[in-house]
Design a protein around this motif. Sequence first.
Motif, PDB file in Angstrom:
ATOM      1  N   ARG A  15      35.617  35.218  40.585  1.00 22.60           N
ATOM      2  CA  ARG A  15      36.163  36.447  41.178  1.00 22.60           C
ATOM      3  C   ARG A  15      37.678  36.397  41.262  1.00 22.60           C
ATOM      4  NH1 ARG A  15      32.307  39.872  42.615  1.00 22.60           N
ATOM      5  NH2 ARG A  15      30.294  39.155  43.413  1.00 22.60           N
ATOM      6  N   VAL A  16      38.232  35.251  41.637  1.00 26.40           N
ATOM      7  CA  VAL A  16      39.693  35.118  41.683  1.00 26.40           C
ATOM      8  C   VAL A  16      40.269  35.228  40.273  1.00 26.40           C
ATOM      9  CG1 VAL A  16      41.611  33.597  42.312  1.00 26.40           C
ATOM     10  CG2 VAL A  16      39.599  33.753  43.801  1.00 26.40           C
ATOM     11  N   LYS A  17      39.593  34.633  39.328  1.00 29.12           N
ATOM     12  CA  LYS A  17      40.017  34.716  37.926  1.00 29.12           C
ATOM     13  C   LYS A  17      40.031  36.161  37.449  1.00 29.12           C
ATOM     14  CE  LYS A  17      38.560  32.829  33.391  1.00 29.12           C
ATOM     15  NZ  LYS A  17      37.639  33.824  32.806  1.00 29.12           N
ATOM     16  N   ALA A  18      39.000  36.932  37.785  1.00 25.92           N
ATOM     17  CA  ALA A  18      38.930  38.337  37.370  1.00 25.92           C
ATOM     18  C   ALA A  18      40.076  39.141  37.967  1.00 25.92           C
ATOM     19  CB  ALA A  18      37.594  38.940  37.781  1.00 25.92           C
ATOM     20  N   ARG A  19      40.426  38.856  39.230  1.00 27.31           N
ATOM     21  CA  ARG A  19      41.531  39.572  39.867  1.00 27.31           C
ATOM     22  C   ARG A  19      42.852  39.267  39.162  1.00 27.31           C
ATOM     23  NH1 ARG A  19      45.222  41.945  41.042  1.00 27.31           N
ATOM     24  NH2 ARG A  19      45.956  42.734  43.066  1.00 27.31           N
ATOM     25  N   LEU A  20      43.060  38.008  38.785  1.00 25.91           N
ATOM     26  CA  LEU A  20      44.291  37.632  38.092  1.00 25.91           C
ATOM     27  C   LEU A  20      44.342  38.189  36.671  1.00 25.91           C
ATOM     28  CD1 LEU A  20      44.568  33.982  39.396  1.00 25.91           C
ATOM     29  CD2 LEU A  20      46.355  35.720  39.634  1.00 25.91           C
ATOM     30  N   GLU A  21      43.190  38.232  36.004  1.00 29.39           N
ATOM     31  CA  GLU A  21      43.165  38.748  34.634  1.00 29.39           C
ATOM     32  C   GLU A  21      43.557  40.221  34.578  1.00 29.39           C
ATOM     33  OE1 GLU A  21      39.264  37.733  33.228  1.00 29.39           O
ATOM     34  OE2 GLU A  21      39.956  35.819  32.393  1.00 29.39           O
ATOM     35  N   TRP A  22      43.332  40.954  35.668  1.00 32.42           N
ATOM     36  CA  TRP A  22      43.744  42.362  35.718  1.00 32.42           C
ATOM     37  C   TRP A  22      45.251  42.498  35.498  1.00 32.42           C
ATOM     38  CZ3 TRP A  22      46.977  45.364  38.800  1.00 32.42           C
ATOM     39  CH2 TRP A  22      46.799  46.748  38.704  1.00 32.42           C
ATOM     40  N   LEU A  23      46.008  41.470  35.869  1.00 30.96           N
ATOM     41  CA  LEU A  23      47.462  41.527  35.784  1.00 30.96           C
ATOM     42  C   LEU A  23      47.991  41.347  34.369  1.00 30.96           C
ATOM     43  CD1 LEU A  23      48.221  39.091  38.750  1.00 30.96           C
ATOM     44  CD2 LEU A  23      48.546  41.574  38.810  1.00 30.96           C
ATOM     45  N   MET A  24      47.234  40.692  33.519  1.00 31.58           N
ATOM     46  CA  MET A  24      47.778  40.168  32.264  1.00 31.58           C
ATOM     47  C   MET A  24      47.371  40.983  31.049  1.00 31.58           C
ATOM     48  SD  MET A  24      49.295  37.471  33.528  1.00 31.58           S
ATOM     49  CE  MET A  24      49.157  36.243  34.844  1.00 31.58           C
ATOM     50  N   ALA A  25      48.308  41.141  30.131  1.00 30.68           N
ATOM     51  CA  ALA A  25      47.960  41.722  28.837  1.00 30.68           C
ATOM     52  C   ALA A  25      47.060  40.755  28.069  1.00 30.68           C
ATOM     53  CB  ALA A  25      49.230  42.026  28.039  1.00 30.68           C
ATOM     54  N   ASP A  26      47.335  39.465  28.188  1.00 28.71           N
ATOM     55  CA  ASP A  26      46.527  38.424  27.557  1.00 28.71           C
ATOM     56  C   ASP A  26      45.862  37.609  28.658  1.00 28.71           C
ATOM     57  OD1 ASP A  26      45.422  36.280  26.272  1.00 28.71           O
ATOM     58  OD2 ASP A  26      47.266  35.592  25.313  1.00 28.71           O
ATOM     59  N   PRO A  27      44.580  37.832  28.911  1.00 30.40           N
ATOM     60  CA  PRO A  27      43.920  37.150  30.036  1.00 30.40           C
ATOM     61  C   PRO A  27      43.867  35.639  29.904  1.00 30.40           C
ATOM     62  CG  PRO A  27      42.310  38.331  28.692  1.00 30.40           C
ATOM     63  CD  PRO A  27      43.669  38.760  28.217  1.00 30.40           C
ATOM     64  N   THR A  28      44.081  35.083  28.717  1.00 27.86           N
ATOM     65  CA  THR A  28      44.064  33.625  28.594  1.00 27.86           C
ATOM     66  C   THR A  28      45.288  32.989  29.263  1.00 27.86           C
ATOM     67  OG1 THR A  28      45.189  33.545  26.436  1.00 27.86           O
ATOM     68  CG2 THR A  28      42.783  33.774  26.426  1.00 27.86           C
ATOM     69  N   MET A  29      46.253  33.799  29.687  1.00 27.43           N
ATOM     70  CA  MET A  29      47.388  33.255  30.433  1.00 27.43           C
ATOM     71  C   MET A  29      46.997  32.857  31.851  1.00 27.43           C
ATOM     72  SD  MET A  29      50.768  35.346  29.262  1.00 27.43           S
ATOM     73  CE  MET A  29      51.787  33.975  29.789  1.00 27.43           C
ATOM     74  N   VAL A  30      45.828  33.278  32.285  1.00 29.84           N
ATOM     75  CA  VAL A  30      45.349  32.915  33.614  1.00 29.84           C
ATOM     76  C   VAL A  30      44.767  31.503  33.538  1.00 29.84           C
ATOM     77  CG1 VAL A  30      43.783  33.508  35.488  1.00 29.84           C
ATOM     78  CG2 VAL A  30      44.919  35.319  34.202  1.00 29.84           C
ATOM     79  N   THR A  31      45.584  30.517  33.865  1.00 29.49           N
ATOM     80  CA  THR A  31      45.178  29.119  33.751  1.00 29.49           C
ATOM     81  C   THR A  31      44.420  28.667  34.996  1.00 29.49           C
ATOM     82  OG1 THR A  31      47.209  28.311  34.784  1.00 29.49           O
ATOM     83  CG2 THR A  31      47.239  28.629  32.383  1.00 29.49           C
ATOM     84  N   PRO A  32      43.678  27.568  34.897  1.00 27.94           N
ATOM     85  CA  PRO A  32      43.019  27.020  36.080  1.00 27.94           C
ATOM     86  C   PRO A  32      43.989  26.760  37.227  1.00 27.94           C
ATOM     87  CG  PRO A  32      42.112  26.001  34.114  1.00 27.94           C
ATOM     88  CD  PRO A  32      43.272  26.847  33.658  1.00 27.94           C
ATOM     89  N   ASP A  33      45.196  26.326  36.911  1.00 23.34           N
ATOM     90  CA  ASP A  33      46.176  26.058  37.965  1.00 23.34           C
ATOM     91  C   ASP A  33      46.546  27.338  38.716  1.00 23.34           C
ATOM     92  OD1 ASP A  33      48.286  24.049  39.052  1.00 23.34           O
ATOM     93  OD2 ASP A  33      49.425  25.843  38.550  1.00 23.34           O
ATOM     94  N   LEU A  34      46.742  28.421  37.989  1.00 21.98           N
ATOM     95  CA  LEU A  34      47.078  29.688  38.628  1.00 21.98           C
ATOM     96  C   LEU A  34      45.908  30.208  39.460  1.00 21.98           C
ATOM     97  CD1 LEU A  34      49.250  31.851  38.942  1.00 21.98           C
ATOM     98  CD2 LEU A  34      48.366  32.955  36.881  1.00 21.98           C
ATOM     99  N   ILE A  35      44.697  30.050  38.936  1.00 23.64           N
ATOM    100  CA  ILE A  35      43.513  30.463  39.691  1.00 23.64           C
ATOM    101  C   ILE A  35      43.428  29.685  41.001  1.00 23.64           C
ATOM    102  CG2 ILE A  35      40.992  30.562  39.710  1.00 23.64           C
ATOM    103  CD1 ILE A  35      41.160  30.787  36.598  1.00 23.64           C
ATOM    104  N   ARG A  36      43.618  28.371  40.924  1.00 23.28           N
ATOM    105  CA  ARG A  36      43.514  27.551  42.132  1.00 23.28           C
ATOM    106  C   ARG A  36      44.616  27.893  43.137  1.00 23.28           C
ATOM    107  NH1 ARG A  36      40.891  26.164  46.207  1.00 23.28           N
ATOM    108  NH2 ARG A  36      41.712  24.339  47.295  1.00 23.28           N
ATOM    109  N   THR A  37      45.816  28.189  42.652  1.00 21.60           N
ATOM    110  CA  THR A  37      46.910  28.563  43.548  1.00 21.60           C
ATOM    111  C   THR A  37      46.525  29.785  44.379  1.00 21.60           C
ATOM    112  OG1 THR A  37      48.587  27.674  42.046  1.00 21.60           O
ATOM    113  CG2 THR A  37      49.326  29.309  43.633  1.00 21.60           C
ATOM    114  N   ARG A  38      45.937  30.785  43.727  1.00 20.29           N
ATOM    115  CA  ARG A  38      45.551  31.993  44.451  1.00 20.29           C
ATOM    116  C   ARG A  38      44.251  31.792  45.232  1.00 20.29           C
ATOM    117  NH1 ARG A  38      46.438  38.214  42.757  1.00 20.29           N
ATOM    118  NH2 ARG A  38      48.530  37.327  42.620  1.00 20.29           N
ATOM    119  N   GLN A  39      43.332  31.023  44.675  1.00 22.71           N
ATOM    120  CA  GLN A  39      42.081  30.779  45.395  1.00 22.71           C
ATOM    121  C   GLN A  39      42.345  30.118  46.744  1.00 22.71           C
ATOM    122  OE1 GLN A  39      39.390  27.696  43.934  1.00 22.71           O
ATOM    123  NE2 GLN A  39      37.647  29.074  44.207  1.00 22.71           N
ATOM    124  N   ARG A  40      43.289  29.201  46.780  1.00 24.47           N
ATOM    125  CA  ARG A  40      43.626  28.514  48.042  1.00 24.47           C
ATOM    126  C   ARG A  40      44.092  29.526  49.093  1.00 24.47           C
ATOM    127  NH1 ARG A  40      44.886  27.181  52.236  1.00 24.47           N
ATOM    128  NH2 ARG A  40      45.666  25.195  53.060  1.00 24.47           N
TER     129      ARG A  40
END
Length: 303
Positions: free
Chosen positions: A178-203
């Motif tokens: 779910r956090v990944k899906a929220r971050l992917e909304w921001l990006m033109a290229d969803p592969t830019m959403v790395t595990p590190d970025l997901i964890r930063t926001r998940q925390r």
Amino acid sequence: MSQQVIESDGSINGRPYTSVWDDLAEVEFSQGYLQAGPYKTRYLHAGSDDKPLLLLLHGVTGHAEAYARNLAAHAEHFNVYAIDFIGHGYSAKPEHPLEIKHYVDQVLAVIEALGYDKAYLSGESLGGWTAARLAQLHPDKVERVVLNTMGGTMANPKVMERLYTLSMEAAKDPSWERVKARLEWLMADPTMVTPDLIRTRQRIFQQPDWPMACEMNMALQDLETRKRNMLSDDDLREIQAPAMVLWTTKDPSGPVDEGARIADLIPNGHLQVMENCGHWPQYEDTETFNKLHLDFLLGKAEA
């Protein structure tokens, strides 16, 4: 939703792996808190207090790390603070619906708390909306302003519903997907959403008071609340500071035409368009963003 394939060299879908710490590895920066009026405000800081103040303002449900890739370049010229808005990140979380006046009050209090009379402002989405309103109502507090895929001029029910649903789902269940899906909304290229970025926001989303805070910061996705906070054409005409309206060709919140319209209404405004970026151009194409941003802020590209 995109599938991420992690290769043996650590790359993801062929893109070299990056992390927030990778972005900040050689940056002299600090993380801290300041008391801005009634608001405990968390920040990332780079630069020195003998330079002009630059405040970097993130979007809704965002946080200061949205600008992790921009601190180093800007700290050469400015005293840079990327802050967490109230109701966001690790800043104070008031238990009432958050409207633009509340964010404006926080930013004014930050400027005062840091001992400055005025600041350069750069805001993305909600941050741009806040920066524009502050520039309109408090022209003496703003040197220059960057409005990056800004909110506040449109009320598209489909976009608002999508943003509300993704955000509240992730608030109630801050699972990886779910956090990944929220971050992917921001990006033109969803592969830019790395595990590190997901964890930063998940925390952030795992904080016990986050479901309440998210409901409060989603207030502007309610149509009636949004309408009374929106920037009218006349409001935009009142902004006197030099303004760069930065838009992208793949922004999910609205078309480039809206950015052009805003820039035309602001007396000292001009438009810059970044290709192949979504709602986080400062992160997606850092080199291009930093060049355009600094040229404008330093007066090399006059409005």
